[in-house]
Structures are given as C-alpha cells and as structure tokens.
Design an enzyme around this catalytic site. Structure first.
Site, PDB file in Angstrom:
ATOM      1  N   HIS A   1     -42.932   5.121 -42.019  1.00 47.96           N
ATOM      2  CA  HIS A   1     -41.537   4.832 -41.714  1.00 47.96           C
ATOM      3  C   HIS A   1     -41.077   3.452 -42.146  1.00 47.96           C
ATOM      4  O   HIS A   1     -39.900   3.272 -42.469  1.00 47.96           O
ATOM      5  CB  HIS A   1     -41.279   4.980 -40.216  1.00 47.96           C
ATOM      6  CG  HIS A   1     -41.369   6.395 -39.742  1.00 47.96           C
ATOM      7  ND1 HIS A   1     -40.939   6.766 -38.493  1.00 47.96           N
ATOM      8  CD2 HIS A   1     -41.840   7.520 -40.334  1.00 47.96           C
ATOM      9  CE1 HIS A   1     -41.134   8.070 -38.337  1.00 47.96           C
ATOM     10  NE2 HIS A   1     -41.695   8.548 -39.435  1.00 47.96           N
TER      11      HIS A   1
ATOM     12  N   GLY B   1     -49.300 -14.423 -34.079  1.00 47.32           N
ATOM     13  CA  GLY B   1     -49.019 -15.613 -34.882  1.00 47.32           C
ATOM     14  C   GLY B   1     -49.029 -15.338 -36.372  1.00 47.32           C
ATOM     15  O   GLY B   1     -48.117 -15.752 -37.100  1.00 47.32           O
TER      16      GLY B   1
ATOM     17  N   CYS C   1     -55.599 -12.325 -36.718  1.00 45.01           N
ATOM     18  CA  CYS C   1     -55.783 -13.487 -35.849  1.00 45.01           C
ATOM     19  C   CYS C   1     -56.097 -12.966 -34.458  1.00 45.01           C
ATOM     20  O   CYS C   1     -56.242 -11.753 -34.270  1.00 45.01           O
ATOM     21  CB  CYS C   1     -54.580 -14.435 -35.877  1.00 45.01           C
ATOM     22  SG  CYS C   1     -53.087 -13.888 -35.048  1.00 45.01           S
ATOM     23  N   GLY C   2     -56.228 -13.832 -33.491  1.00 45.89           N
ATOM     24  CA  GLY C   2     -56.651 -13.420 -32.157  1.00 45.89           C
ATOM     25  C   GLY C   2     -55.790 -12.325 -31.565  1.00 45.89           C
ATOM     26  O   GLY C   2     -56.263 -11.249 -31.223  1.00 45.89           O
TER      27      GLY C   2
ATOM     28  N   HIS D   1     -59.546 -18.497 -37.444  1.00 50.63           N
ATOM     29  CA  HIS D   1     -60.919 -18.506 -36.933  1.00 50.63           C
ATOM     30  C   HIS D   1     -61.203 -17.313 -36.028  1.00 50.63           C
ATOM     31  O   HIS D   1     -62.299 -16.754 -36.063  1.00 50.63           O
ATOM     32  CB  HIS D   1     -61.189 -19.817 -36.180  1.00 50.63           C
ATOM     33  CG  HIS D   1     -60.197 -20.093 -35.097  1.00 50.63           C
ATOM     34  ND1 HIS D   1     -58.944 -20.603 -35.378  1.00 50.63           N
ATOM     35  CD2 HIS D   1     -60.248 -19.905 -33.761  1.00 50.63           C
ATOM     36  CE1 HIS D   1     -58.272 -20.729 -34.241  1.00 50.63           C
ATOM     37  NE2 HIS D   1     -59.042 -20.312 -33.248  1.00 50.63           N
TER      38      HIS D   1
END
Length: 144
Positions: free
Chosen positions: A99, A71, A66-67, A10
C-alpha cells in the site's frame, strides 16, 4: 538490479550483521553505511548517507535498524525520496510494501527477535507494490 542500503546505530548493530548474512546467502547485494561496531553512536550519521544513496539511485531500497526503530525512521523520512516504514509484525511489512511502496524497512532491534526480523526482511523484499489507488496517495506525500 537490487542493491540494499543498510544502516543502524549501536543498538541495531548485531541485528544488522545477522541481516547482512541473510542477504549474502540470498545473493542480494547491499551497501553497509554503518555503524560498524556496538559502540554508542548517533543513528543520523548513518541514516542520512543511506537515504541519500537511495535517492540518488545508487541503492534500490534500504533497511534501517535502531533500538526502537523510531529515531532512524524519523531521520530517514526527512528525505523527500524516502518512505521508511517501522515494522514489527509480518502484516505491517506486507502492507508497507503493498500500500505504501515503502523503500526502507525499519526494524526495532530491542523489540524483535532475529528470527522475526528475518521474516520481516523476507516479506519486505518479496512483496510487490499494489499500485492502483495507492499511487495517488503516495504522490501526495512529498512536500516539494
């Protein structure tokens, strides 16, 4: 043929929508593995299917959001065929490709502006793997 696997939670939903528009404008094919709204959700539900699509060759590479980026990067990197790199600076995106031959760019939606994110996507998509000494190191990543 290039096909990008997109996934977010979200917190990354709005940035993912912006990136989808950018990819469409560039004529780059993608598959959106979700989430499909800004309603609270769990990033592994979308990261695992995206990673599996890359491992199976259904997608050539991916972008996860994600934020914090942590995660979704942790989840993606549980897959042996995935090298997901959390990037927030242009140099990190360039080095992740040159790399580490990263096959998933991870963006921290709460810590970068959309313009910066699109710059990172552009660098990620247009930087080739350097090969050479880096191939040996990449070959040692998998625990299989």
């Amino acid at each position: 043929m290039r096909k990008i696997a997109l996934c977010s939670d979200h917190a990354g939903y709005e940035l993912k929508a912006i990136i989808m528009g950018y990819l469409e404008a560039q004529g780059i094919e993608f598959v959106d593995f979700g989430t499909f709204s800004a309603e609270s959700c769990d990033y592994p539900d979308f990261a695992h299917p995206a990673a599996e699509a890359i491992e199976k060759g259904e997608c050539t590479e991916g972008i996860g959001i994600c934020g914090s980026g942590n995660g979704i990067a942790m989840t993606l990197n549980k897959h042996q065929g995935i090298r997901a790199a959390l990037c927030w600076l242009p140099e990190l995106a360039r080095l992740a490709r040159e790399h580490n031959n990263a096959n998933v760019l991870v963006l921290p939606a709460r810590f970068i502006e959309p313009v910066a994110a699109l710059e990172l996507v552009d660098i990620y998509l247009n930087t080739p793997f350097e090969g050479g000494r880096h191939e040996r190191r990449i070959a040692k990543i998998s625990v299989k």
